[in-house]
Design a protein around this motif. Structure first.
Motif, PDB file in Angstrom:
ATOM      1  N   UNK A  60     -45.889  66.900  49.259  1.00 24.17           N
ATOM      2  CA  UNK A  60     -46.402  66.722  47.901  1.00 24.17           C
ATOM      3  C   UNK A  60     -45.261  66.408  46.927  1.00 24.17           C
ATOM      4  N   UNK A  61     -44.088  66.991  47.142  1.00 21.53           N
ATOM      5  CA  UNK A  61     -42.935  66.671  46.295  1.00 21.53           C
ATOM      6  C   UNK A  61     -42.543  65.205  46.457  1.00 21.53           C
ATOM      7  N   UNK A  74     -40.598  65.472  37.960  1.00 24.28           N
ATOM      8  CA  UNK A  74     -40.830  65.956  36.600  1.00 24.28           C
ATOM      9  C   UNK A  74     -41.761  67.168  36.666  1.00 24.28           C
ATOM     10  N   UNK A  75     -41.512  68.185  35.862  1.00 25.17           N
ATOM     11  CA  UNK A  75     -42.354  69.375  35.912  1.00 25.17           C
ATOM     12  C   UNK A  75     -43.763  69.091  35.400  1.00 25.17           C
ATOM     13  N   UNK A  89     -39.871  52.082  42.734  1.00 25.98           N
ATOM     14  CA  UNK A  89     -39.531  52.109  44.154  1.00 25.98           C
ATOM     15  C   UNK A  89     -40.513  51.308  44.996  1.00 25.98           C
ATOM     16  N   UNK A  90     -41.690  51.032  44.423  1.00 24.36           N
ATOM     17  CA  UNK A  90     -42.716  50.311  45.168  1.00 24.36           C
ATOM     18  C   UNK A  90     -43.500  51.186  46.127  1.00 24.36           C
ATOM     19  N   UNK A  91     -43.288  52.500  46.066  1.00 30.23           N
ATOM     20  CA  UNK A  91     -43.995  53.408  46.975  1.00 30.23           C
ATOM     21  C   UNK A  91     -45.113  54.166  46.286  1.00 30.23           C
ATOM     22  N   UNK A  92     -45.442  53.795  45.061  1.00 37.88           N
ATOM     23  CA  UNK A  92     -46.508  54.466  44.324  1.00 37.88           C
ATOM     24  C   UNK A  92     -47.839  54.239  45.028  1.00 37.88           C
ATOM     25  N   UNK A  93     -48.729  55.205  44.941  1.00 43.92           N
ATOM     26  CA  UNK A  93     -49.988  55.171  45.700  1.00 43.92           C
ATOM     27  C   UNK A  93     -51.180  54.599  44.934  1.00 43.92           C
ATOM     28  N   UNK A 131     -42.479  59.689  44.344  1.00 40.41           N
ATOM     29  CA  UNK A 131     -42.808  58.265  44.471  1.00 40.41           C
ATOM     30  C   UNK A 131     -43.739  57.827  43.343  1.00 40.41           C
ATOM     31  N   UNK A 132     -44.724  58.654  43.023  1.00 40.21           N
ATOM     32  CA  UNK A 132     -45.679  58.310  41.965  1.00 40.21           C
ATOM     33  C   UNK A 132     -44.994  58.258  40.603  1.00 40.21           C
ATOM     34  N   UNK A 133     -44.020  59.126  40.388  1.00 44.32           N
ATOM     35  CA  UNK A 133     -43.315  59.176  39.105  1.00 44.32           C
ATOM     36  C   UNK A 133     -42.232  58.099  38.987  1.00 44.32           C
TER      37      UNK A 133
END
Length: 129
Positions: free
Chosen positions: A25-26, A76-77, A37-41, A31-33
């Motif tokens: 999950x981290x 990011x928190x 990187x091009x790895x966002x879902x 990746x989402x944040x």
């Protein structure tokens, strides 16, 4: 699929992750944040964890996976997301617990705080809606 079950709403998200699940999950959140990187879902706030309001990790081994990195950049928190209402942001947080690896399911020092965080986010989401 979870977002679809919520009626397509970008609801506040609380993730509970144990052991290697906390690493997964981290990594997913990082990746989402960092869409560069091009790895966002995906594109929507929920799938990209921009509505992350709570993260409960327990038995986490995240530090072991950072040893090979030249520099560690944490996610990011939860309270940092501008997509959360003020009420949710006020209770949003990341809680990490460590006791014997299989004792969590009966440990009140884990179960109580985890349940309180989930309840606080749910209540704040209703108030801030």
């Amino acid at each position: 699929m979870l977002r679809a079950n919520l009626g397509g709403v970008d609801a506040p998200l609380v993730v509970v992750a144990h052991s290697l699940g906390s690493v997964i999950v981290s990594d997913y959140a990082w990746d989402a944040q960092h869409p560069e990187t091009g790895r966002s879902k995906g594109d929507d706030d929920f799938v990209c964890m921009r509505t992350l309001a709570g993260l409960v990790t327990f038995g986490s081994n995240i530090p072991l996976f950072t040893l090979a990195l030249p520099r560690v950049i944490a996610i990011a928190p939860p309270r940092s997301s501008p997509r959360l209402s003020d009420a949710v942001r006020a209770v949003a947080r990341w809680e990490n617990f460590y006791v014997s690896h299989t004792a969590y399911w009966s440990d009140r020092d884990f179960l109580g705080p985890a349940a309180r965080l989930i309840g606080a986010v749910a209540l704040a989401a209703r108030r801030g809606a």
